[in-house]
Design an enzyme around this catalytic site. Structure first.
Site, short mmCIF file in Angstrom:
data_model
loop_
_atom_site.label_atom_id
_atom_site.label_comp_id
_atom_site.label_asym_id
_atom_site.label_seq_id
_atom_site.Cartn_x
_atom_site.Cartn_y
_atom_site.Cartn_z
N ASP A 59 0.85 -1.20 -0.08
CA ASP A 59 -0.13 0.19 0.13
C ASP A 59 0.90 1.41 -0.13
O ASP A 59 0.36 2.27 -0.17
CB ASP A 59 -0.92 0.05 1.10
CG ASP A 59 -0.30 -0.14 2.67
OD1 ASP A 59 0.82 -0.03 2.69
OD2 ASP A 59 -1.08 -0.16 3.41
N ASP A 98 -1.03 -6.17 -0.11
CA ASP A 98 -1.24 -5.63 1.22
C ASP A 98 -2.73 -5.35 1.18
O ASP A 98 -3.67 -4.99 0.32
CB ASP A 98 -0.88 -4.17 0.95
CG ASP A 98 0.46 -4.09 1.88
OD1 ASP A 98 0.46 -4.78 2.93
OD2 ASP A 98 1.19 -3.24 1.85
N GLU A 197 9.74 -4.11 10.49
CA GLU A 197 9.80 -2.72 9.91
C GLU A 197 10.31 -1.68 10.99
O GLU A 197 9.96 -1.89 12.14
CB GLU A 197 8.65 -2.16 9.36
CG GLU A 197 9.08 -0.84 8.62
CD GLU A 197 8.06 -0.36 7.79
OE1 GLU A 197 8.29 0.80 7.09
OE2 GLU A 197 7.01 -1.14 7.45
#
Length: 280
Positions: A59, A98, A197
């Site tokens: 996304d 996503d 992340e």
């Protein structure tokens, strides 16, 4: 990792699409692999041709392709449009789509409806969703329904408003322990891989050692089983300040600018099209 699988005797089998089981086997062999984002058929075809095993239709396309300032505004319809293009261009890579913000957070039923569309209309092989906690049951529900799920922990961009910006996560002991617990729970629920992340390197090592499924790092250091970068960042197409974890392997934006300027100039000066470009 190659799209060629090895049989029980170690011989290479004919080329076939990469599966989630290939990724698990890659971790078991101690082999790292790369994942890259892709948003259209032409880039997907190139990455597939080069043997990139996993393509993420992230996304992040909201920022790099659609002009949004975050991933939050991205809709499921937009994701389906781009995922379908990538799926058509990449017959061998594992394509992960996503699930955008607001399409799965309401629980298993909403997530199932969105994920089914991602596989049926988008042609994806798997979906990715962000977060732990309540997302563990969502993951388990999708996996029970036969939908492969990639998890995502640490800095989850869809929660940027809650985080107060794009900040490194898991820096204190409590947050680190919670992240490890979420990773174990997601793996136990059936997630075939987990993106980590913007977390400290040692925390990423803890998670990688704690679960049997591959970890895919982005700003999480060297100890993950795989790495992912945004296609535009890797090629030097992104403008403005870049995150610390980004490595630009080429300044393609400058090369493209030079080519475009040359074209505009030659058109204005009457140099293009020349005789070699003209039908007689």
């Amino acid at each position: 990792m190659s799209v060629h699988a090895a049989d029980q005797h170690g011989a290479a089998s004919p080329a076939r699409p990469v599966s989630i089981h290939d990724l698990r086997a890659s971790k078991e062999r101690g082999e790292r692999f790369a994942m890259l984002t892709a948003y259209d058929a032409s880039s997907a075809a190139l990455l597939d041709e080069l043997g990139v095993p996993v393509l993420l239709v992230g996304d992040s396309l909201g920022m790099v392709a659609l002009g949004y300032d975050s991933t939050v505004p991205v809709t499921l319809e937009e994701m389906l449009h781009h995922t379908a293009a990538v799926s058509r261009g990449a017959p061998n890579s594992l394509v992960v789509g996503d699930l955008p913000f607001g399409t799965y957070q309401d629980g298993p039923s909403q997530a199932f409806a969105s994920a089914v569309r991602m596989l049926k209309e988008g042609g994806a092989n798997a979906v990715k969703l962000e977060g732990g906690g309540p997302m563990v049951e969502v993951t388990a529900h999708l996996v029970r329904a036969g939908i492969p799920v990639m998890g995502h922990l640490g800095l989850t961009p869809q929660s940027v408003n809650q985080f107060g910006g794009f900040k490194v996560q898991g820096r204190d002991d409590a947050a680190a322990d919670a992240l490890v617990a979420d990773a174990i729970a997601l793996a136990d629920a059936g997630a075939f891989a987990i993106v980590l992340e913007c977390i400290p390197e040692e925390l990423a090592r803890r998670v990688t050692d704690a679960i049997a499924v591959p970890t895919i790092g982005i700003g999480a250091g060297l100890h993950c089983d795989a790495q992912v970068l945004v296609w535009h960042d890797l090629l030097g197409l992104t403008t403005g300040r870049l995150p610390r974890f980004v490595k630009q392997y080429v300044d393609l934006r400058s090369e493209m600018a030079g080519a475009i300027k040359a074209y505009v100039s030659e058109v204005a000066d009457g140099e293009y099209p020349g005789p070699e470009h003209t039908y007689r």
